[in-house]
Design a protein around this motif. Structure first.
Motif, short mmCIF file in Angstrom:
data_model
loop_
_atom_site.label_atom_id
_atom_site.label_comp_id
_atom_site.label_asym_id
_atom_site.label_seq_id
_atom_site.Cartn_x
_atom_site.Cartn_y
_atom_site.Cartn_z
N VAL A 162 6.52 2.84 -3.13
CA VAL A 162 7.30 2.69 -1.58
C VAL A 162 8.85 2.47 -1.68
O VAL A 162 9.38 2.94 -1.15
CB VAL A 162 6.39 1.51 -0.71
CG1 VAL A 162 6.99 1.47 0.56
CG2 VAL A 162 5.00 2.19 -0.82
N GLU A 171 -1.89 2.74 6.61
CA GLU A 171 -1.84 3.24 8.07
C GLU A 171 -0.94 2.97 8.67
O GLU A 171 0.15 2.25 8.41
CB GLU A 171 -3.40 2.62 8.48
CG GLU A 171 -4.35 2.87 7.76
CD GLU A 171 -5.79 2.15 8.50
OE1 GLU A 171 -5.42 1.09 9.37
OE2 GLU A 171 -6.71 2.41 8.30
N GLU A 200 3.06 -0.07 7.70
CA GLU A 200 4.07 0.23 6.57
C GLU A 200 5.00 -0.91 5.63
O GLU A 200 5.18 -0.84 4.73
CB GLU A 200 5.16 1.21 7.00
CG GLU A 200 4.51 2.65 7.63
CD GLU A 200 4.07 2.58 9.14
OE1 GLU A 200 4.03 1.57 9.46
OE2 GLU A 200 3.74 3.60 9.39
N THR A 211 -1.01 2.49 -9.39
CA THR A 211 -0.68 3.02 -8.43
C THR A 211 0.77 3.91 -8.90
O THR A 211 1.57 3.20 -9.55
CB THR A 211 -0.51 2.70 -6.95
OG1 THR A 211 0.58 1.62 -6.99
CG2 THR A 211 -1.92 2.43 -6.61
N GLU A 258 3.42 7.69 -7.68
CA GLU A 258 3.75 8.63 -6.37
C GLU A 258 2.56 9.56 -6.29
O GLU A 258 2.38 10.32 -5.09
CB GLU A 258 4.94 9.49 -6.95
CG GLU A 258 6.31 8.86 -6.85
CD GLU A 258 6.33 7.78 -8.05
OE1 GLU A 258 7.43 7.05 -7.96
OE2 GLU A 258 5.48 7.73 -8.77
N ASP A 279 -8.63 9.32 -4.61
CA ASP A 279 -8.36 8.27 -3.86
C ASP A 279 -9.09 8.23 -2.23
O ASP A 279 -8.71 7.58 -1.25
CB ASP A 279 -6.90 8.01 -3.46
CG ASP A 279 -6.25 9.38 -3.10
OD1 ASP A 279 -6.88 10.23 -2.43
OD2 ASP A 279 -4.93 9.50 -2.90
N GLY A 312 -0.96 8.58 -6.91
CA GLY A 312 -2.42 8.43 -6.52
C GLY A 312 -2.69 6.94 -7.39
O GLY A 312 -1.87 6.24 -7.60
N TYR A 345 -4.54 1.02 -2.25
CA TYR A 345 -4.07 2.39 -1.84
C TYR A 345 -4.88 3.11 -0.74
O TYR A 345 -6.34 2.93 -0.88
CB TYR A 345 -4.24 3.24 -3.11
CG TYR A 345 -3.49 4.57 -3.14
CD1 TYR A 345 -2.28 4.72 -3.50
CD2 TYR A 345 -4.25 5.78 -2.52
CE1 TYR A 345 -1.59 5.83 -3.42
CE2 TYR A 345 -3.55 6.92 -2.57
CZ TYR A 345 -2.23 6.99 -2.91
OH TYR A 345 -1.55 8.27 -2.92
N GLY A 346 -4.14 3.54 0.28
CA GLY A 346 -4.96 4.18 1.34
C GLY A 346 -6.00 3.41 2.07
O GLY A 346 -7.21 3.59 2.55
N ASP A 363 0.69 -1.37 -0.11
CA ASP A 363 0.08 -0.17 -0.02
C ASP A 363 0.87 1.32 -0.01
O ASP A 363 1.64 1.50 1.17
CB ASP A 363 -0.84 -0.04 1.29
CG ASP A 363 -1.83 1.14 1.48
OD1 ASP A 363 -1.62 2.03 0.47
OD2 ASP A 363 -2.91 1.05 1.96
N PRO A 364 0.78 2.21 -1.13
CA PRO A 364 1.60 3.09 -1.11
C PRO A 364 1.26 4.33 -0.01
O PRO A 364 2.17 5.20 0.38
CB PRO A 364 1.28 3.89 -2.51
CG PRO A 364 0.98 2.77 -3.28
CD PRO A 364 0.31 1.85 -2.17
N LYS A 365 0.22 4.15 0.49
CA LYS A 365 -0.47 5.21 1.42
C LYS A 365 -1.15 4.43 2.83
O LYS A 365 -2.11 4.37 2.93
CB LYS A 365 -1.34 6.01 0.83
CG LYS A 365 -1.98 7.25 1.62
CD LYS A 365 -3.03 8.07 0.94
CE LYS A 365 -3.50 9.30 1.68
NZ LYS A 365 -4.81 9.91 1.02
#
Length: 460
Positions: free
Chosen positions: A440, A221, A225, A339, A341, A364, A343, A282-283, A217-219
């Motif tokens: 990431v 929680e 990570e 995805t 950088e 997103d 979104g 994503y997110g 997941d690039p974003k």
């Protein structure tokens, strides 16, 4: 005198009563013009439709792919022969190198046979189509003789005038030359190459699920990570109803899933479950092609809710416009979620774009919508996969069982297309069913014939 007038009037009434009545009025009409040949028009329409179905852009791509494979194989053969020559000790060549050369020659021979067969088939098709077009042209010219009011001629004159007017307006517009090239905000530099595989594993279920996708997941929680996710198409290699999570790369490699599966729905497939392998996370939300819809679904893994976004009218779905190569098309790859950088993006095609790739940027957040769309000139079924890096779309094509080529790019900032990228990916299995870039760690995450792989992206 009065008696005489009465007598004449009575005679006229008597004569009128005795005359035969005329119930019908018959007129003879003779047409001096020839009858319009409706049957011939139907024949012309059928002939034109047959030409359109017989000759497609895919046929040109078939030859291009074969020629590209041959172009790639010949230098490889030359290198293998050089190695063989160096191993010559005067009595015996290197057995392994000789076997490699023999295999290369066999595959090149097979490639040449296919190329010759395809060329002969298309040559016959070209000759037949040329004759059909000439016949259609003659028949259309004959039917134009029936246009006595010159409607068709008037339409052609109007089209020429409109074209000349558009050209005149274009010539009057001043050309604006930029003083400097737009700078792209990419923290890594320019994309240059791809490394060999950094990760290669059969995963938790070796050989069980051919189609799927995986990545990070690039974003994420906080606390997630290092987590990885996997989507495996568990129903006929076409559908899935859950996403599987792993707390680290090592747990994914050894096949220990913690926290395990997050279900979208208990049924598989059903409304708003996953269709096709091209999903991304994503997110803390999974984006994918909704089951049996021309729409993108967003599944919130925390709230367990799904929202969907219907794509533009004419969007092709349900395996109508897949990623393909000469020998195979990949089921239900009409849409590719990606995805980078900035979104989430989606690749698809519409009937209005005649099969060419359409690219859209998506929001997103919880309000799912398209923010901007670009139309390209690359034919989607001549492509095997796509991915995004720093706002640039890249497309791959199949060369052979061991090589995939990144051959195309589209820059969303400048609108510039390139067909000469020429970066090659060494494959561990023949088909790459999903390919996604992770900002990431700047890796390409690949799902290929039930295998999980990753490649490092090399920047300048």
């Amino acid at each position: 005198m009065m008696l005489r007038g009465i007598t004449l009037l009575w005679a006229l009434v008597s004569l009128t009563q005795q005359a035969p009545s005329q119930d019908k009025c018959v007129c003879e009409f003779e047409n001096s013009q020839n009858i319009f040949p409706r049957e011939k028009l139907s024949t012309v329409e059928e002939g034109a439709s047959k030409c359109n179905s017989d000759i497609t852009p895919q046929q040109t791509l078939d030859l291009e792919i074969l020629l590209l494979g041959l172009k790639r194989r010949l230098p490889q053969l030359e290198g293998d022969v050089s190695i063989l020559e160096k191993e010559d000790d005067g009595d015996l060549y290197g057995v392994v190198s000789l076997q490699v050369v023999e295999n290369e020659l066999l595959e090149i021979r097979q490639l040449l046979d296919r190329l010759n067969s395809t060329s002969r088939r298309y040559q016959r098709l070209t000759v037949d189509a040329t004759k059909q077009l000439e016949d259609l042209k003659e028949e259309m010219e004959e039917m134009e003789m029936f246009d006595t009011l010159q409607v068709v001629k008037g339409q052609q004159d109007n089209q020429r005038l409109k074209r000349d007017l558009d050209q005149c307006r274009h010539d009057l517009q001043p050309s604006i030359h930029p003083t400097r090239r737009p700078e792209r905000d990419c923290p890594h530099g320019d994309f240059k190459n791809i490394s060999g595989p950094r990760v290669y594993t059969a995963g938790e279920y070796p050989g069980s699920y051919i189609y799927g996708a995986w990545g990070q997941d690039p974003k994420p929680e906080v606390g997630k990570e290092d987590w990885y996710w996997v989507v495996m198409l568990t129903s006929g290699n076409k559908f899935s109803n859950y996403v599987r999570r792993y707390s680290s790369l090592s747990s994914l490699v050894i096949g220990k899933s913690v926290p395990g599966n997050t279900l979208i729905h208990t049924a598989n497939p059903t409304t708003n479950t996953i269709q096709g392998p091209n999903a991304v996370l994503y997110g803390e939300a999974l984006y994918y092609n909704c089951y049996n819809q021309d729409a993108v679904c967003r599944f919130n893994l925390t709230a367990k809710t799904v929202i969907n976004l219907k794509l533009p009218p004419g969007t092709r779905y349900n395996s109508k416009s897949n990623f393909c190569h000469l020998d195979e098309c990949y089921h239900f790859t009409d849409m590719d979620l990606m995805t980078d950088e900035s979104g989430v993006w989606v690749v698809y095609t519409t009937t209005q774009d005649h099969g060419n790739i359409v690219l859209s940027k998506m929001t997103d957040g919880e309000e799912l919508r398209l923010t901007q769309t670009w139309h390209t000139s690359v034919y989607k079924q001549g492509v095997t996969n796509t991915f995004m890096i720093c706002g640039v779309l890249y497309a791959t094509r199949y060369v052979d069982k061991t090589i995939e080529e990144i051959f195309y790019s589209f820059d969303t900032m400048t609108g510039v297309e390139r067909f000469d990228i020429g970066v090659f990916i060494t494959k561990m299995t023949p088909n790459i069913y999903s390919l996604n870039y992770s900002p990431v760690d700047q890796m390409l995450h690949v799902y290929s014939n039930a295998k999980i792989l990753s490649y490092k992206v090399i920047f300048s």
